[in-house]
Design an enzyme around this catalytic site. Structure first.
Site, PDB file in Angstrom:
ATOM      1  N   TYR A 139     -13.899  -5.145   8.403  1.00 30.21           N
ATOM      2  CA  TYR A 139     -15.317  -5.699   8.138  1.00 30.21           C
ATOM      3  C   TYR A 139     -15.600  -4.821   7.008  1.00 30.21           C
ATOM      4  CZ  TYR A 139     -15.593  -8.535  12.441  1.00 30.21           C
ATOM      5  OH  TYR A 139     -15.710  -9.424  13.263  1.00 30.21           O
TER       6      TYR A 139
ATOM      7  N   ARG B 194      -8.338 -13.759  22.894  1.00 31.41           N
ATOM      8  CA  ARG B 194      -8.752 -13.488  24.382  1.00 31.41           C
ATOM      9  C   ARG B 194      -7.690 -13.343  25.450  1.00 31.41           C
ATOM     10  NH1 ARG B 194     -12.618 -17.046  22.371  1.00 31.41           N
ATOM     11  NH2 ARG B 194     -14.751 -16.339  22.324  1.00 31.41           N
TER      12      ARG B 194
ATOM     13  N   GLN C   2      -7.296  -5.656   9.604  1.00 29.85           N
ATOM     14  CA  GLN C   2      -8.513  -6.219   9.532  1.00 29.85           C
ATOM     15  C   GLN C   2      -9.521  -5.396   9.223  1.00 29.85           C
ATOM     16  OE1 GLN C   2     -11.098  -6.665  12.208  1.00 29.85           O
ATOM     17  NE2 GLN C   2     -12.185  -7.537  10.541  1.00 29.85           N
TER      18      GLN C   2
ATOM     19  N   ARG D 273      -3.957 -22.108  23.499  1.00 28.71           N
ATOM     20  CA  ARG D 273      -3.698 -21.538  24.782  1.00 28.71           C
ATOM     21  C   ARG D 273      -2.351 -21.993  25.222  1.00 28.71           C
ATOM     22  NH1 ARG D 273      -6.933 -19.094  23.227  1.00 28.71           N
ATOM     23  NH2 ARG D 273      -9.155 -18.395  23.829  1.00 28.71           N
TER      24      ARG D 273
ATOM     25  N   PRO E 111      -7.070 -10.188  15.109  1.00 29.87           N
ATOM     26  CA  PRO E 111      -7.809  -8.579  15.359  1.00 29.87           C
ATOM     27  C   PRO E 111      -8.984  -8.728  16.257  1.00 29.87           C
ATOM     28  CG  PRO E 111      -8.430  -9.836  13.476  1.00 29.87           C
ATOM     29  CD  PRO E 111      -7.506 -10.613  13.874  1.00 29.87           C
TER      30      PRO E 111
ATOM     31  N   ARG F  52     -17.578 -17.533  18.527  1.00 31.19           N
ATOM     32  CA  ARG F  52     -18.085 -16.474  18.764  1.00 31.19           C
ATOM     33  C   ARG F  52     -19.342 -16.073  17.540  1.00 31.19           C
ATOM     34  NH1 ARG F  52     -15.922 -12.975  22.565  1.00 31.19           N
ATOM     35  NH2 ARG F  52     -16.628 -10.819  21.625  1.00 31.19           N
TER      36      ARG F  52
ATOM     37  N   ARG G 268     -24.734 -14.150  20.876  1.00 33.20           N
ATOM     38  CA  ARG G 268     -23.786 -14.070  21.882  1.00 33.20           C
ATOM     39  C   ARG G 268     -24.974 -13.826  23.149  1.00 33.20           C
ATOM     40  NH1 ARG G 268     -19.316 -11.477  19.833  1.00 33.20           N
ATOM     41  NH2 ARG G 268     -19.097 -12.186  17.552  1.00 33.20           N
TER      42      ARG G 268
ATOM     43  N   HIS H 177     -13.608 -17.916  14.650  1.00 36.82           N
ATOM     44  CA  HIS H 177     -13.896 -16.396  15.324  1.00 36.82           C
ATOM     45  C   HIS H 177     -13.825 -16.720  16.746  1.00 36.82           C
ATOM     46  CE1 HIS H 177     -15.353 -12.333  13.944  1.00 36.82           C
ATOM     47  NE2 HIS H 177     -15.471 -12.356  15.327  1.00 36.82           N
TER      48      HIS H 177
END
Ligand SMILES: Cc1cc2nc3c(=O)[nH]c(=O)nc-3n(C[C@H](O)[C@H](O)[C@H](O)COP(=O)(O)O)c2cc1C
Ligand SMILES: O=C(O)C(=O)c1ccccc1
Length: 383
Positions: free
Chosen positions: A162, A332, A160, A312, A109, A280, A197, A277
């Site tokens: 929050y 990503r 998902q 990846r 998500p 992040r 961030r 995450h």
């Protein structure tokens, strides 16, 4: 509880609106793309994304140690192939909680796809379904969960959440999710404070105008709530609330310790999602591949394990499955595929991972995903 969005979120685009900024110029292509590798499309996406959008997506928190460690940790683990094992056509198909997947990779998500593509979450949902995979819709989306469900069509889908400050708003979202055809709830527990961030600020990039929340409350009694305002003091009572109010299996996302994993099993969670995450949130939290073995040990096969953050390569998928994951998530690279080609770009990302996983299975000598075990991996020895 307080609104996370109001406290520590200087770089959080959803919390801010810079009315003076020019409208956000999201890419909008719908085209086939050539994915040589998932790493390669990050470089390509940087060329087509507005700088804020690219760095918001690509960045991590703090010193970005966890972000780097997510990928570096795979380099410390080798695959030990078994040649001459007579494998001809490895089969990458699997299933999780009743959903069939054409490969053991699902779409993690991610909030606000409007940063990546003008079609927002629709292309990601559509491309994931076309690849025969499962789409996890974020509660902090630009489109509504019903619009995203429609884009996914017959494709497998989870929602998902929050967990919001107002339980009534949580209930509304959970009930809407069930009605829209989502078959499981993913409760993210690693973001009760927003990670620091720093990339946008360091680069002098301002958040663009607000791109719109897709899941604003329907009930007038919930006016003033938005999906980006989270309850901070989450406990297993909130997990139980999600189970009861949705009537769906609940998976906890953000598990990094064996202790929390076994508590999840004790509390009837349908799955454990190992994640930091994507580097992040809490910087200096561990790489997921590093903690996966002890979590798998604690779970003991009682519920499926999903793992994401830094995956990846087909070889990464293989190593995660070898160390106890049922399925992996990717983040990503899907947004990069979306930016470069819309739904077709997303599908191409899955296809590339499928090709790499098939190659890895063929060369390692494994015919099906359930046969990918710890016997095929070992610590890399450096002299
Ligand atoms: C732009 C972006 C937005 C994200 N938004 C959410 C979110 O809304 N909910 C959530 O649980 N995780 C969110 N995540 C985390 C992802 O679900 C996933 O854990 C992470 O991206 C996996 O790492 P990877 O990007 O290295 O593959 C987000 C990640 C990114 C990159
Ligand atoms: O950036 C994130 O990691 C994230 O979780 C998020 C949440 C809400 C909106 C956009 C992103």
């Amino acid at each position: 509880s307080t609104a996370v969005a109001q406290v520590d979120t200087s770089a959080r685009p959803s919390a801010q609106a810079d009315a003076s900024a020019a409208a956000y110029a999201a890419p909008a292509p719908e085209q086939k793309i050539n994915v040589v590798s998932l790493r390669d499309i990050e470089r390509q996406a940087e060329k087509v994304l507005p700088p804020f959008g690219f760095h918001f997506i690509a960045g991590g928190s703090g010193d970005e140690w966890t972000l780097r460690e997510n990928e570096a940790a795979f380099d410390r683990l080798v695959i030990e192939p078994r040649f001459l094992s007579g494998v001809k056509t490895p089969n990458p198909a699997t299933s999780i909680l009743g959903s069939k997947l054409s490969l053991p990779v699902l779409a993690s998500p991610m909030g606000m796809h409007g940063f990546a593509h003008a079609g927002k979450e629709a292309g990601t949902a559509k491309g994931t379904a076309a690849a025969g995979s499962l789409y996890v819709t974020p509660s902090v989306s630009n489109l509504s969960m019903e619009e995203i469900a429609a884009a996914a069509g017959a494709g497998a889908k989870w929602f998902q959440i929050y967990f919001p400050e107002d339980p009534g708003y949580a209930r509304e979202q959970l009930q809407r999710a069930k009605a829209a055809g989502y078959t499981a709830i993913v409760l993210t527990v690693d973001a009760t404070s927003f990670g620091n961030r720093e990339r946008p600020a360091k680069l002098g990039l301002k958040p663009p105008p607000h791109l719109g929340f897709g899941n604003m409350p329907k009930s007038p009694a919930l006016a003033g709530q938005n999906p980006d305002m989270q309850k901070k003091d989450l406990t297993f009572a909130d997990v139980a609330f999600c189970q009861k109010e949705s009537g769906l299996p609940v998976i906890v996302k953000g598990v990094l310790t064996a202790g929390l994993a076994s508590d999840c099993v004790k509390h009837g969670c349908a799955g454990v999602w190992v994640s930091n995450h994507g580097g992040r949130q809490l910087d200096h939290s561990p790489a997921t591949i590093a903690v996966l073995p002890k979590i798998a040990d604690a779970v003991g096969g009682k519920v499926p394990i999903i793992v994401d953050s830094g995956i990846r390569r087909g070889q990464d998928v293989f190593r995660c499955l070898a160390l106890g994951a049922s399925v992996v998530g990717i983040g990503r690279p899907l947004l990069y595929g979306l930016a470069l080609g819309g739904a077709q770009g997303v599908e191409a990302v899955f296809q590339r991972l499928r090709t790499e996983l098939l190659m890895t299975m063929q060369l390692a000598g494994v015919a099906s995903v359930d046969k990918i075990t710890a016997d095929y991996v070992a610590p890399a020895v450096r002299s």
